[in-house]
Design an enzyme around this catalytic site. Sequence first.
Site, PDB file in Angstrom:
ATOM      1  N   HIS A  76      17.401   9.688  14.302  1.00  0.00           N
ATOM      2  CA  HIS A  76      16.413  11.036  14.213  1.00  0.00           C
ATOM      3  C   HIS A  76      16.402  11.934  15.653  1.00  0.00           C
ATOM      4  O   HIS A  76      16.384  12.960  15.621  1.00  0.00           O
ATOM      5  CB  HIS A  76      15.151  10.685  13.537  1.00  0.00           C
ATOM      6  CG  HIS A  76      14.016  11.583  13.453  1.00  0.00           C
ATOM      7  ND1 HIS A  76      13.673  12.478  12.454  1.00  0.00           N
ATOM      8  CD2 HIS A  76      13.341  12.096  14.365  1.00  0.00           C
ATOM      9  CE1 HIS A  76      12.894  13.257  12.715  1.00  0.00           C
ATOM     10  NE2 HIS A  76      12.556  13.145  13.898  1.00  0.00           N
ATOM     11  N   GLU A  77      15.969  10.910  16.552  1.00  0.00           N
ATOM     12  CA  GLU A  77      15.834  11.621  17.772  1.00  0.00           C
ATOM     13  C   GLU A  77      17.119  12.102  18.464  1.00  0.00           C
ATOM     14  O   GLU A  77      17.095  13.032  19.088  1.00  0.00           O
ATOM     15  CB  GLU A  77      15.485  10.531  18.876  1.00  0.00           C
ATOM     16  CG  GLU A  77      13.931   9.793  18.509  1.00  0.00           C
ATOM     17  CD  GLU A  77      12.862  10.836  17.980  1.00  0.00           C
ATOM     18  OE1 GLU A  77      12.965  11.929  18.761  1.00  0.00           O
ATOM     19  OE2 GLU A  77      11.968  10.492  17.376  1.00  0.00           O
ATOM     20  N   HIS A 123      17.538  15.566  17.056  1.00  0.00           N
ATOM     21  CA  HIS A 123      16.850  16.393  17.838  1.00  0.00           C
ATOM     22  C   HIS A 123      17.415  17.112  19.154  1.00  0.00           C
ATOM     23  O   HIS A 123      17.428  17.939  19.319  1.00  0.00           O
ATOM     24  CB  HIS A 123      15.376  16.049  18.416  1.00  0.00           C
ATOM     25  CG  HIS A 123      14.451  15.692  17.358  1.00  0.00           C
ATOM     26  ND1 HIS A 123      13.900  17.147  16.720  1.00  0.00           N
ATOM     27  CD2 HIS A 123      13.573  14.873  16.747  1.00  0.00           C
ATOM     28  CE1 HIS A 123      12.965  16.781  15.897  1.00  0.00           C
ATOM     29  NE2 HIS A 123      12.711  15.641  16.047  1.00  0.00           N
ATOM     30  N   GLU A 153      11.623  18.757  12.069  1.00  0.00           N
ATOM     31  CA  GLU A 153      11.600  17.495  11.587  1.00  0.00           C
ATOM     32  C   GLU A 153      12.304  17.293  10.505  1.00  0.00           C
ATOM     33  O   GLU A 153      13.265  16.356  10.290  1.00  0.00           O
ATOM     34  CB  GLU A 153      10.200  17.077  11.391  1.00  0.00           C
ATOM     35  CG  GLU A 153       9.488  16.891  12.618  1.00  0.00           C
ATOM     36  CD  GLU A 153      10.130  16.057  13.539  1.00  0.00           C
ATOM     37  OE1 GLU A 153      10.522  14.915  13.179  1.00  0.00           O
ATOM     38  OE2 GLU A 153      10.043  16.439  15.130  1.00  0.00           O
TER      39      GLU A 153
END
Length: 290
Positions: free
Chosen positions: A139-140, A143, A221
Site C-alpha cells: 500500500h505504501e 503511494h 487511499e
Amino acid sequence: MIRIAFFIITNLAVVCALSLFLLFTHMSSHSIYVLVFSSMILGFTGSIISLLMSKWIAINSMGGKILKYPINEIEKWLTNKIKQQSELIGIKTPQILIYDSNDVNAFATGPNRNSSLIGLSTGLIKNMKSSEIEAVIAHEISHISNGDMVTMVLLQGIVNTFVIFISRFITHLVSGLIYGFNKSENSTLIKVMSYIMCTTMEIIFGILATIITMWFSRKREFYADEGSSKIVGKEKMIAALIRLKKFVPQKSNNLMSAFYINGDMKSIFSKLFMSHPSIERRISNLNKKK
C-alpha cells in the site's frame, strides 16, 4: 496519515512565516497582479519546502532507526519485501524507518519516487501477520509509485494560493473602506489591524482548504489499496484492513488520530478532516474490483 500530518504542519509553518513578512512589507497591496503573483509564490513555497523536508521531518519527529543493516530475521524479511516490491514497481528502494509506537501504523513520504521513506511502527510489526504486513508495505509502495506526495504539493500549493489571495484581497478592500485606500498607509496600527484581520481569514479559509486536501487524500487511499492488491493480491489487502479494524481508536483526544491508517472517526464533521476513508468503505471498494 502521518505523512499528511507532517506535510500540513510544515506547510502551515512556512506559509505563516512568509505571510508575516509579505504583509508587513506591504508588497501585496499595490496591484492585483502583484497580489496574484505573491500569493502564488507564497502558496507554493510552503508546499515545496514541506516536500523537500518531508523525510528529514519524519525521521527526526518519529525517532526510531533507519534500517540500513538488518540484524534479525524480521528486519531481514522487511528489507527483502520492500526491495522486491520496489523492483516490481520500478522504483528505487525506499529507506525503511522502524519507530517505537504501540499504534498500528505505517506511512510513506519523500520528495519523489526514487527518494522516499517508508515508516513502520513496532505496534504494526508485532500485531500483524507477515502477509498483512506485506499488504501494508505494498500500500505504501503504491503511494510512492503513484507520486502522491508530489500531487499533494500541487494541490496544496493551489489551495494555499487561493487562501492567501482571497484573504489579502478582502483585507485590503475592507481596510480601504474603513481607513481610506490612500490614507495613513504606513501607519503601524493599520498594519497590525490588517495583519489580525488577514490572519483570521486565512485560518477560516485554511480550514475550508484543509477539507479539500483531506478529500483528495481519501481518494488516493483507494488507489493505494488497489495498487497493493495488484502487488500482493486482493485477499491479503482485505485481510490487512480487517486486522487494522481491530485497532481503530474508539475514543481519542489525540489530534493525530484522524490521520491514522485505521482511522474511523464517526461524526460527520470529523470525517471531513480524515485523511483516510473508513475501513468498511475501503474493503467495499476492493470487493467491487475484479
